[in-house]
Design an enzyme around this catalytic site. Structure first.
Site, PDB file in Angstrom:
ATOM      1  CE  LYS A 162      -6.665   5.351   2.226  1.00  0.00           C
ATOM      2  NZ  LYS A 162      -5.869   5.519   3.469  1.00  0.00           N
TER       3      LYS A 162
ATOM      4  CG  ASP B 282      -5.122  -1.813   8.241  1.00  0.00           C
ATOM      5  OD1 ASP B 282      -4.456  -1.312   9.161  1.00  0.00           O
ATOM      6  OD2 ASP B 282      -5.141  -1.343   7.085  1.00  0.00           O
TER       7      ASP B 282
ATOM      8  CG  ASP C  37      -8.731  -1.173   4.795  1.00  0.00           C
ATOM      9  OD1 ASP C  37      -9.762  -0.715   5.336  1.00  0.00           O
ATOM     10  OD2 ASP C  37      -7.624  -1.180   5.357  1.00  0.00           O
TER      11      ASP C  37
ATOM     12  CD  GLU D  47      -4.799  -1.692   2.101  1.00  0.00           C
ATOM     13  OE1 GLU D  47      -3.614  -1.844   2.473  1.00  0.00           O
ATOM     14  OE2 GLU D  47      -5.741  -1.512   2.895  1.00  0.00           O
TER      15      GLU D  47
ATOM     16  CG  ASP E  88      -9.186   4.696   5.738  1.00  0.00           C
ATOM     17  OD1 ASP E  88      -9.595   3.701   6.353  1.00  0.00           O
ATOM     18  OD2 ASP E  88      -8.063   4.767   5.212  1.00  0.00           O
TER      19      ASP E  88
ATOM     20  CG  HIS F  50      -6.236  -4.811   5.198  1.00  0.00           C
ATOM     21  ND1 HIS F  50      -5.368  -3.768   4.946  1.00  0.00           N
ATOM     22  CD2 HIS F  50      -5.472  -5.939   5.242  1.00  0.00           C
ATOM     23  CE1 HIS F  50      -4.144  -4.250   4.835  1.00  0.00           C
ATOM     24  NE2 HIS F  50      -4.177  -5.558   4.994  1.00  0.00           N
TER      25      HIS F  50
ATOM     26  CD1 TRP G 253      -2.607   1.837   0.497  1.00  0.00           C
ATOM     27  CD2 TRP G 253      -1.283   2.479   2.179  1.00  0.00           C
ATOM     28  NE1 TRP G 253      -2.930   3.139   0.820  1.00  0.00           N
ATOM     29  CE2 TRP G 253      -2.137   3.550   1.852  1.00  0.00           C
ATOM     30  CE3 TRP G 253      -0.344   2.656   3.209  1.00  0.00           C
ATOM     31  CZ2 TRP G 253      -2.083   4.788   2.507  1.00  0.00           C
ATOM     32  CZ3 TRP G 253      -0.291   3.872   3.865  1.00  0.00           C
ATOM     33  CH2 TRP G 253      -1.165   4.922   3.511  1.00  0.00           C
TER      34      TRP G 253
ATOM     35  CG  HIS H 265      -8.964   1.596   2.033  1.00  0.00           C
ATOM     36  ND1 HIS H 265      -7.730   1.183   1.610  1.00  0.00           N
ATOM     37  CD2 HIS H 265      -8.796   2.046   3.291  1.00  0.00           C
ATOM     38  CE1 HIS H 265      -6.848   1.361   2.581  1.00  0.00           C
ATOM     39  NE2 HIS H 265      -7.480   1.883   3.609  1.00  0.00           N
TER      40      HIS H 265
ATOM     41  CG  ASP I 260      -7.415   2.878   9.637  1.00  0.00           C
ATOM     42  OD1 ASP I 260      -7.544   1.805   9.037  1.00  0.00           O
ATOM     43  OD2 ASP I 260      -6.980   3.908   9.081  1.00  0.00           O
TER      44      ASP I 260
HETATM   45  C1  RNT Z   1      -3.823   2.434   4.714  1.00  0.00           C
HETATM   46  C2  RNT Z   1      -3.950   0.981   4.465  1.00  0.00           C
HETATM   47  C3  RNT Z   1      -2.810   0.128   4.967  1.00  0.00           C
HETATM   48  C4  RNT Z   1      -2.284   0.561   6.326  1.00  0.00           C
HETATM   49  C5  RNT Z   1      -1.257  -0.369   6.912  1.00  0.00           C
HETATM   50  C6  RNT Z   1      -0.588   0.232   8.112  1.00  0.00           C
HETATM   51  O1  RNT Z   1      -4.936   3.154   4.371  1.00  0.00           O
HETATM   52  O2  RNT Z   1      -5.158   0.514   4.989  1.00  0.00           O
HETATM   53  O3  RNT Z   1      -3.196  -1.199   4.952  1.00  0.00           O
HETATM   54  O4  RNT Z   1      -3.329   0.732   7.240  1.00  0.00           O
HETATM   55  O5  RNT Z   1      -0.356  -0.722   5.948  1.00  0.00           O
HETATM   56 ZN    ZN Z   2      -5.568  -1.629   5.006  1.00  0.00          ZN
END
Ligand code: RNT
Ligand code: ZN
Length: 424
Positions: free
Chosen positions: A233, A331, A264, A231, A299, A291, A189, A267, A301
Site C-alpha cells: 500500500k 475488503d 486493493d 499486498e 484508505d 481487494h 499484509w 491503496h 475502507d
Molecule cells: C489493509 C489491507 C488488508 C486489511 C485486511 C483486514 O490496508 O487492505 O487487506 O484490510 O487484512
Molecule cells: Zn486489502
C-alpha cells in the site's frame, strides 16, 4: 417489486439491445454468476477478532469507525449473520478468514501457536455451506505489532514471532484447501512503516524480504493448495511517510518468487487507476488478487459501491479475458450502518461490476479503434453506458435465486428486529 412477467419482458428487450452491439447477455449472466467472491469475515465485527486480548491494542493502520448497533460478538453470531448475507447474494461465494478469528475455547493460544483445530467451527460451517475458505495472517492488533513493525522489525525475536505466525497460517490454509477441495488464497499484509521520515528506508525492506524468504521456505506447504498473495500500500494510519511493503517491493518480490500480487482499490494515490495496472502487471504475473474497497479521501475502507473504480477494474479483466487469472475478494469495514446490509451492498456492487465488464461491447470497440475510427469507438462507449444493464442484473439475481432490486432490505430489517436488536 416488479412482477416476474415484467422482469422477463424487460430482460427480453435488454437482451435484444445488447445483441445489437454484439453482446450475448446469456453468456454474460452465466459467467458473472460463476466468478467466486471471497467475503471478508471482518465486516461482521468491525475487524475486532475473537481473541480475548484484543481491544486494548493499537488497530495497526486500519480502522472501522461508527457505532451502529448489532455488531457480531462471537463466532456464532458472525456465522449467523454470514448465513443471511449468503442467502441474499447471487452466484458463488467463498469466506475469507483472518487468523485472529481463531476459536480457542477460552484457552490463551498466541498467534505463533494456532493450529487448524482452532478453526474447526469455521471449517465445518464452510463445508456445510459448500464454500471455499481463504485466509490471512493477522500481523496487527497485537502487542508485538504495537511498534508499527512486524516482519521488518529490527529485533530478531519479534520477527521470529511473526514468521512463526505466518508459517502456522500457511499450514492452516493448506488444511482448509484439503478439507474443502479448493485452493486457499492466503494474503499477507503487514502494517510495517513509519509515521515520519525514517532515517533508514533500506534495512526494514531488507528484513521484510528476509522474513518472507523464511516464511515461504516451508517445504511442508504445497503452493498449489496454499496460494500466497502479498499486498502493498501507499500509506496507512501511522505509516504516512513510509510503508515498508510498498507496491514496488511486493510486485518485485511476488514476481521473483512466484507469488500473487494483491491490489486493493484503496491503496494507491487518489489519481492512480488500479484498472490500468492490470494489463501491465499481468504481462508478467500469472495471477492477481483483487481487494474491492472504496477509499473516500484516504484508505477509509468504505463499503464498495458501483463506482468508476470498480467498473473500470472489471472492465479490464473482461477485456483481457483474465477471469481465470484473478481472485476477487472484498475488503471494507463500516461500523456506521447495518453490517449485513454493508456486505450485501458491497458484494452485489462487486458482482454488478463483473457483469458490466462482461456486457461491454469490446469486440466492436476494438474493431473501431483498429480501423482508426476513434469517433466511432467513443460514440459506442458512450452508447454502452446507456444500455439497459439493470434488467440483465435483475435477471441474474432471479436466476441466482435471490431477491431482485432492493427487495433484500426486507430480510435485513427482519433480522435487525429479531436478532440484532437483542445484541448488547
Ligand atoms: C489493509 C489491507 C488488508 C486489511 C485486511 C483486514 O490496508 O487492505 O487487506 O484490510 O487484512
Ligand atoms: Zn486489502
Amino acid at each position: 417489486m416488479p412482477t416476474r412477467k415484467n422482469l422477463r419482458a424487460a430482460y427480453r428487450l435488454a437482451r435484444a439491445s445488447y445483441r445489437d452491439v454484439g453482446v450475448d447477455t446469456e453468456t454474460a449472466i452465466e459467467k458473472a454468476l460463476s466468478v467466486p467472491l471471497s467475503l471478508h469475515c471482518w465486516q461482521a465485527d468491525d475487524v475486532r477478532g475473537l481473541e480475548s486480548r484484543t481491544g486494548a491494542v493499537d488497530s495497526g493502520g486500519i480502522m472501522a469507525t461508527g457505532g451502529y448497533p448489532g455488531r457480531a460478538r462471537n463466532g456464532d453470531e458472525m456465522r449467523a449473520d454470514l448465513d443471511l448475507v449468503l442467502s441474499l447474494l447471487p452466484g458463488r461465494q467463498r469466506l475469507n478468514l483472518h487468523a485472529f478469528y481463531a476459536e480457542t475455547g477460552g484457552a490463551a493460544v498466541d498467534r505463533d501457536a494456532i493450529e487448524p483445530e482452532h478453526f474447526a467451527r469455521w471449517l465445518s460451517w464452510a463445508k456445510s455451506r459448500r464454500i471455499g475458505l481463504d485466509f490471512n495472517p493477522t500481523y496487527f492488533a497485537h502487542p508485538l505489532a504495537a511498534s508499527g513493525f512486524t516482519l521488518s522489525h529490527a529485533d530478531p525475536a519479534v520477527r521470529r514471532f511473526w514468521i512463526a505466525h505466518a508459517r502456522a497460517c500457511r499450514r492452516i490454509a493448506q488444511h482448509f484447501a484439503r478439507a474443502t477441495g479448493t485452493p486457499s488464497v492466503i494474503n499477507h499484509w503487514v502494517p510495517d512503516g513509519s509515521k515520519d521520515s525514517p532515517a533508514d528506508r533500506w534495512a526494514p525492506r531488507r528484513r521484510l524480504a528476509e522474513s518472507y524468504d523464511a516464511i515461504f521456505r516451508d517445504r511442508a506447504v504445497d503452493r498449489e493448495l496454499c496460494v500466497d498473495a502479498v499486498e502493498g500500500k501507499l500509506f496507512g494510519l501511522g505509516s504516512e511517510d513510509y510503508v515498508v511493503g510498498s507496491q514496488e517491493f511486493y510486485s518485485s518480490y511476488a514476481l521473483k518468487h512466484g507469488l500473487v500480487p494483491c491490489l486493493d482499490l484503496g491503496h494507491y494515490h487518489p489519481t492512480e487507476s488500479v484498472a490500468d495496472k492490470i494489463s501491465a502487471l499481468m504481462q508478467f504475473h500469472k495471477r492477481v488478487l483483487l481487494h474491492t474497497s472504496r477509499p473516500v479521501r484516504w484508505d477509509s475502507d468504505h463499503v464498495v459501491i458501483l463506482d468508476d473504480a470498480v467498473r473500470s477494474l472489471f472492465l479490464e479483466i473482461a477485456r483481457g479475458d483474465a477471469w481465470d487469472r484473478v481472485f476477487v475478494a472484498l475488503d471494507f469495514f463500516d461500523a456506521s450502518i447495518n453490517r449485513i446490509a454493508a456486505y450485501v451492498i458491497g458484494a452485489r456492487a462487486t458482482r454488478e461490476g463483473i457483469l458490466l465488464g462482461l456486457l461491454d461491447p469490446s469486440a466492436r470497440l476494438r474493431a473501431a479503434e483498429l480501423a482508426g475510427h476513434g469517433h466511432e469507438k467513443l460514440a459506442l462507449m458512450e452508447h454502452a453506458k446507456a444500455l439497459p444493464w439493470g434488467a440483465v442484473w435483475d435477471e441474474l439475481c432471479d436466476r441466482g435465486g435471490v431477491p431482485v432490486g432492493a427487495d433484500w432490505l426486507r430480510a435485513v430489517a427482519r433480522h435487525e428486529r429479531d436478532v440484532l436488536s437483542a445484541r448488547g
